[in-house]
Structures are given as structure tokens and as C-alpha cells.
Write an enzyme that holds these catalytic residues in place. Sequence first.
Site, mmCIF file in Angstrom:
data_model
loop_
_atom_site.group_PDB
_atom_site.id
_atom_site.type_symbol
_atom_site.label_atom_id
_atom_site.label_comp_id
_atom_site.label_asym_id
_atom_site.label_seq_id
_atom_site.Cartn_x
_atom_site.Cartn_y
_atom_site.Cartn_z
ATOM 1 N N CYS A 197 0.800 -1.237 0.000
ATOM 2 C CA CYS A 197 0.000 0.000 0.000
ATOM 3 C C CYS A 197 0.831 1.286 0.000
ATOM 4 C CB CYS A 197 -0.942 0.010 1.207
ATOM 5 S SG CYS A 197 -2.222 -1.244 1.101
ATOM 6 N N GLY A 225 -1.562 2.761 9.932
ATOM 7 C CA GLY A 225 -2.574 3.709 10.375
ATOM 8 C C GLY A 225 -2.502 4.983 9.551
ATOM 9 N N CYS A 226 -3.657 5.558 9.251
ATOM 10 C CA CYS A 226 -3.702 6.747 8.391
ATOM 11 C C CYS A 226 -4.307 7.956 9.081
ATOM 12 C CB CYS A 226 -4.492 6.437 7.117
ATOM 13 S SG CYS A 226 -3.743 5.140 6.124
ATOM 14 N N GLY A 227 -4.452 7.892 10.403
ATOM 15 C CA GLY A 227 -4.982 9.035 11.123
ATOM 16 C C GLY A 227 -6.400 9.374 10.682
ATOM 17 N N GLY A 278 -7.367 9.373 6.947
ATOM 18 C CA GLY A 278 -7.749 8.120 6.316
ATOM 19 C C GLY A 278 -8.839 7.382 7.068
#
Length: 591
Positions: free
Chosen positions: A248, A420-422, A425
Site C-alpha cells: 500500500c 494507520g492513516c490518522g 484516512g
Amino acid sequence: NDSAVDERANNLVRQARLAAAVFTQYSQEQVDKIVKAMTIAAIENAALLAYMAHEETRMGVTEDKILKNYVASEFFYNQIKHKKTVGVINELPESNMVEIAEPMGVILALAPVTNPTSTVIFKSIACAKTRNSVIFSPHLMAANSSNMAAKIVYEAALAAGAPKGFITWVEKSSRLRKETERMMVHPEVDLIFATGGTQMVKAAYSSGKPALGVGSGNTPVYVHKSAKVASTAMDIIISKTFDNGTECPSEQSLVIDREVAEPLLAEFKRLGCHICTEDEVEKVSAAVIDPRTGGMNYRLVGQPAAKVAEEAGIDVAPDTKIILCPMEGDIRHHKLAVEKLMPVLGYVLVDSVDQGINRALDINYAGGTGHTAGVFSEDDAVAERFAEAINAGRILVNSPTSIGGLGGVYNNLNTTLSFGCGTGGGNITSDNVGIKNLMNYKRVPRRKNFTYSFQTTKNIYVNPGSINHLKSLEMKSAFVLTTPSAEKRGHLGLVLDRVPADCKVNVYSDIGAEPDFEAITKAVDAIKSHNADTIIALGGGSVLDAAKIIRLLYDHPESDLKELSLNFFDFQDRMIEFPKEVKTKVVAIPT
């Protein structure tokens, strides 16, 4: 039928719950022994599991999947092996407090088709290290390899003393999805640890359970004119071809300074990449983007560049590494400005740093907010400006974003297979998710009395004769603040007799029992007219307190009395930091 689905889901959760209860009683030594055994088993079977994953999914590259299995086991283990996860894990002596680790309990872990074995290895070791039970729900297209990975590390853990049933998995069948959905809302499941497609992560967040999820990746990479052309091209190729682009955080669109574009594209071409014409870009777009969703065509995920080219109907060399597509027009709405988990890479040329950052933001907000970004620049200021502007949990500098994002290879990021994308995301964290995200933290503060400070003069003289020390003070212009009664009682005379003979003295005796602000300002004005270097306060509490504020306003007229007069519940807040620059001495003589 539904009853069979419910029974199977209940059995899995029941096993996990019993194991979780037992696991809470394990010591750090027991946990570490189990984790080490699991890691060794994963390393020994890294090649087998990679081969199984490739054979089952037909995605990616077997050799690269081997490396990912090593990252998920050996690399991850070396980062966490000395970490405390049992009992007191952090001591805060200044706060008289400790933090104690508490397992979360039963975790339902979802595994993706793109990384079916490495994700299971990673999550298994992370859960064991934190004394959690884990139930794996694999992707249907990768269930055999995912479950084999779970079985291998579980058996090694059992042999090392792990509680029975702390790792379980949903068997591959037509009921797999329904069983997973049942467990997502099962009252005995404590956390959903979701890695995979958008819909699956969305379902986890919609379950009502606490969830650790990931967001879509759409990594923009800015190549500044100061970048080293040869190493930049090599790093991007290494990264984008890694497992045929299934990671990703891999590069999705390049933003290239025009000044360096020609040599960079020439280097890409020399190293075996194909640069598309305008007509070829349209064909590639039609092949790799699903017109119904605007997202990538999942049939081409993890396929080699030659296969993608064949689907697109363009001619490329059989060993082509990456298909590079120039993007024109409105980048934010360009078909190729989205996540493409395959060796297809868009690029756009820019004429300045500002334009480069703006184009990267266009790509960032076209999809993939909060995930990963990259910048190649030998100018630290440019890299810093880029990092401040881009909304991403990982911003890699001068390194491949796919392997770099995994952590522990090109940098000291936490090794992870879950990004993790905060809030950008839709996630609760922007971490490289790991063991710290799989523990509850119990804070144990012991009673602590706050330390209070009181600052007074350097020297205090007491007992008879102490007033004689006035003679030793250096003063040229003294101002005495007092009351009429002090003069009548002879106290003022005692002070004046002991002031150095060459000191000019002025007396202000208009300080009443309850001095108001008007009296204070009058005294300040009087002192200013005499340019005093010493203030002598002679009298009771009213005079002494008045002298303090008079001295402050005399030396620092900019002070805000409204702030000083605020009422605070906590008297600590009444302590105002006195300005460091001292012009005037204060001598307090209580009567």
C-alpha cells in the site's frame, strides 16, 4: 445455515476468551519465550508460506513475499524483543506514577489478499507479545496460505507453553464471510484489527467495536531538482516493483521538477521502464482503472508490467519493470491519480517547489489521505516544507516508500504490516501499528503533594541590631515608603540614621491601612521623579505589600495588573513570574 454459522463463531470466540483469561497470568519471561519460538518458526517457513501465497493468489513475486515474511518475523521481533509488555512497563518517578500493561483480550484480525502470510505472522507475534488472543479471518482468495501461517506460529507457540486456543482462524468455506460478520458484533470480541480492502475496514468500523483499521494508499512522491538522479530512479524501481506493487505505501504518482525530468526519465528508460505516449496512457488507463468505481482493476493487482501492457494492448519489452504514464490536465481528477497496486506509475512535471507540493497535494487528496508520501531532495528545507504540507502518517525522505513504509529496513519506523492513516484516512492512529496499540495502559498515580516555592530577599537579618546592615547596602537614591505613625514612633529616624551618608533619601508616608490603586500609582509617580535605585518599605503588612507592587510597576510599567489580580482556585496560579531584569532593590523593614 445460520445456526451452523453462529455455532462456529461462538466456538472460536469461546476458545479465544478462555485462552485470553489464562494469558493474563503469564510473566514477561514466559511471553518472550513464546514470541521467540513463533519468530523462529516463521523464519524457518518463510519460503514455504511465500510460495503458498503466490500459488493461491497469483499476485506478486514469491521472492519478495519471502522478504515480507522475514520483515514480519525477524525484523519485527528484533524491534520488540526487549520491550516490556507485562506488569509495570513505564515508571514516572517525578509524577510518582507507574503505567501497567493490560491485555485487550480477544482480537478479531482480518488479513488481506495482498499480504496473506506476512500479515498473519506479524499480527500473531504482536498479539502474543501483548498477551492477547487472536482469531484470524482470512481473505477468501488467500485463506489456505493465511491459515497455514497461523497454524505454523500457533503450534510453535503451544510447544513453548502458550495457552491453548489463543490463536484460531476461520476455515475456508462459503460461510467464511458470515462467520466473520457474526464475530464482528460478538459481545466477547474486544477489538477488530482490520487490514485489507476499504469495504472490509468500513465494516469493522461500523461494527460498534473498537477497531484498528487502515486507509487506502495513494502515495505521491516529489522529486526535487536537487535529487540524485541515479539513486532516485533505482530506489523508485526497487520500491514500485517490490511484490509487483502490492504494498500500500508503494509509489503511485511522481511529481518531478522539470529541470531534472529529462535525465530522470532517461535513467528510468535505461533501467528497463516503459514511458508511455499520450495514446498509450489512454489505453493503460482503460485497462487498470475500473470505469464503474474509478478505482483500480483488481484483476491486475500484483501482476507484472508485461501482463498489464498486454491487457492494455500496448507493446513493451517482456522484462519491462514499470509502465510510466505522463498525466496532463486536472491532476486531482485524472484517472491514474489513484492507488494502483501494480507496476504502473503516473507522473507530472512542475516548475517550482510550490507547484510540486500543490500537485502532490492534488494526488494526496484524490485518495489516500493520511497514508504515505515520499520526497527525494538533497535540500533539507524542501523536504521539511513538503513534510509540513502533506497529510500522511509516513513521509519517506530519499528512500523507497514501499519497503521504507514497512519500517526497520531503510529507517527506524516501527516495523508493521498495518498502516494507520490518522483521521485523514478514517483511522484512530497514524502509527505504524504495533504492540503499543494492542495494550490498555493502567496508570497508577500515588498521592503526591505539589512542591511550592517562595522567593524572598537574598539575606534576611533578624534580632536586635539587624537594622544596622542598612549601612552596608550600596544605594545612591533611596525612597522610603512608610506611614505617619512610623515617623511618630521614631522608627523612621532609626532607618534614616543608618542609610549611607552619601545617599539621597526621599520619604513617602501616604500609605494607608488599606492602600488602593490610586495610592499605588501616586507612589510610583513620586519614585519616578526621584529616579530611586532602592525602595525601603517600613511598616506593617499594608506597606510591605504595597511596596511589592510599587516596585514591579516602577521597574516594569508594562505589567498587566488585571492579569495579576485574577482570582484563581489553585493558589499556585497566583504565582506570577517576576521579570528577570532587576533595576531596583527592595528592603522590607516590618514594624
